[in-house]
Write a protein that holds these residues in place. Structure first.
Motif, PDB file in Angstrom:
ATOM      1  N   ARG A  39       0.834  -1.190   0.000  1.00 30.71           N
ATOM      2  CA  ARG A  39       0.000   0.000   0.000  1.00 30.71           C
ATOM      3  C   ARG A  39       0.875   1.248   0.000  1.00 30.71           C
ATOM      4  O   ARG A  39       1.932   1.272   0.621  1.00 30.71           O
ATOM      5  N   CYS A  40       0.393   2.276  -0.645  1.00 28.81           N
ATOM      6  CA  CYS A  40       1.080   3.565  -0.640  1.00 28.81           C
ATOM      7  C   CYS A  40       1.076   4.120   0.786  1.00 28.81           C
ATOM      8  O   CYS A  40       0.036   4.117   1.458  1.00 28.81           O
ATOM      9  N   ALA A  41       2.237   4.577   1.260  1.00 29.65           N
ATOM     10  CA  ALA A  41       2.344   5.076   2.631  1.00 29.65           C
ATOM     11  C   ALA A  41       1.613   6.396   2.807  1.00 29.65           C
ATOM     12  O   ALA A  41       1.347   6.824   3.931  1.00 29.65           O
ATOM     13  N   HIS A  42       1.267   7.059   1.718  1.00 28.94           N
ATOM     14  CA  HIS A  42       0.583   8.354   1.828  1.00 28.94           C
ATOM     15  C   HIS A  42      -0.925   8.239   1.607  1.00 28.94           C
ATOM     16  O   HIS A  42      -1.704   8.566   2.487  1.00 28.94           O
ATOM     17  N   CYS A  43      -1.339   7.735   0.471  1.00 29.84           N
ATOM     18  CA  CYS A  43      -2.781   7.723   0.175  1.00 29.84           C
ATOM     19  C   CYS A  43      -3.419   6.364   0.441  1.00 29.84           C
ATOM     20  O   CYS A  43      -4.625   6.218   0.331  1.00 29.84           O
ATOM     21  N   ASN A  44      -2.604   5.346   0.780  1.00 26.59           N
ATOM     22  CA  ASN A  44      -3.116   4.039   1.188  1.00 26.59           C
ATOM     23  C   ASN A  44      -3.725   3.235   0.043  1.00 26.59           C
ATOM     24  O   ASN A  44      -4.413   2.244   0.286  1.00 26.59           O
ATOM     25  N   CYS A  45      -3.497   3.631  -1.175  1.00 25.88           N
ATOM     26  CA  CYS A  45      -4.047   2.855  -2.283  1.00 25.88           C
ATOM     27  C   CYS A  45      -3.126   1.673  -2.584  1.00 25.88           C
ATOM     28  O   CYS A  45      -1.958   1.661  -2.190  1.00 25.88           O
ATOM     29  N   ARG A  46      -3.643   0.682  -3.264  1.00 28.42           N
ATOM     30  CA  ARG A  46      -2.840  -0.466  -3.657  1.00 28.42           C
ATOM     31  C   ARG A  46      -1.851  -0.051  -4.737  1.00 28.42           C
ATOM     32  O   ARG A  46      -2.213   0.628  -5.686  1.00 28.42           O
ATOM     33  N   TYR A  59       5.557   4.112  -2.177  1.00 30.05           N
ATOM     34  CA  TYR A  59       4.520   5.074  -2.551  1.00 30.05           C
ATOM     35  C   TYR A  59       4.017   4.712  -3.944  1.00 30.05           C
ATOM     36  O   TYR A  59       4.748   4.119  -4.735  1.00 30.05           O
ATOM     37  N   CYS A  60       2.777   5.125  -4.230  1.00 33.33           N
ATOM     38  CA  CYS A  60       2.213   4.788  -5.535  1.00 33.33           C
ATOM     39  C   CYS A  60       2.778   5.681  -6.628  1.00 33.33           C
ATOM     40  O   CYS A  60       2.800   5.307  -7.792  1.00 33.33           O
ATOM     41  N   CYS A  61       3.206   6.897  -6.246  1.00 31.27           N
ATOM     42  CA  CYS A  61       3.695   7.824  -7.257  1.00 31.27           C
ATOM     43  C   CYS A  61       4.594   8.870  -6.603  1.00 31.27           C
ATOM     44  O   CYS A  61       4.615   8.998  -5.379  1.00 31.27           O
ATOM     45  N   HIS A  63       4.250  12.005  -6.549  1.00 31.55           N
ATOM     46  CA  HIS A  63       3.461  13.022  -5.856  1.00 31.55           C
ATOM     47  C   HIS A  63       3.261  12.639  -4.379  1.00 31.55           C
ATOM     48  O   HIS A  63       3.446  13.458  -3.487  1.00 31.55           O
ATOM     49  N   CYS A  64       2.875  11.400  -4.128  1.00 30.59           N
ATOM     50  CA  CYS A  64       2.653  10.945  -2.757  1.00 30.59           C
ATOM     51  C   CYS A  64       3.961  10.960  -1.965  1.00 30.59           C
ATOM     52  O   CYS A  64       3.982  11.336  -0.792  1.00 30.59           O
ATOM     53  N   ALA A  65       5.044  10.548  -2.585  1.00 32.71           N
ATOM     54  CA  ALA A  65       6.344  10.580  -1.907  1.00 32.71           C
ATOM     55  C   ALA A  65       6.673  12.019  -1.521  1.00 32.71           C
ATOM     56  O   ALA A  65       7.127  12.294  -0.406  1.00 32.71           O
TER      57      ALA A  65
HETATM   58 ZN    ZN Z   1      -0.275   7.303  -3.141  1.00 34.22          ZN
END
Ligand code: ZN
Ligand code: ZN
Length: 77
Positions: A39-46, A59-61, A63-65
């Motif tokens: 899971r992304c540590a910021h937005c929690n998405c898969r 992170y997913c991207c 931006h989240c990082a």
């Molecule tokens: Zn994210």
């Protein structure tokens, strides 16, 4: 025939995924992602794609990082 370990579906086209030496059986990629994707540590998405790893955190991207204070990462254009 094998049973999906996520939803319990008994499906003749099930498949196995070996992660860190452990074998998992699923009937669909949706179930495999549900069980195994980080899971992304910021937005929690898969994180289904490559994701971004910074300081051992996924992170997913970029931006989240960046939102978590990680700089120097950019999405590949
Ligand atoms: Zn994210
Ligand atoms: Zn399933």
């Amino acid at each position: 025939m094998a049973q999906c370990e996520v939803c319990g579906n008994d499906y003749d086209k099930s498949f196995d995924v070996v992660l860190n030496g452990q074998q998992h059986t699923f009937d669909s990629f949706e179930c495999a992602i549900h069980a195994l994707a980080p899971r992304c540590a910021h937005c929690n998405c898969r994180i289904v794609g490559h994701g971004v790893e910074a300081n051992g955190t996924m992170y997913c991207c970029a931006h989240c990082a960046g939102e978590e204070g990680v700089s120097a990462i950019k999405d590949r254009a």
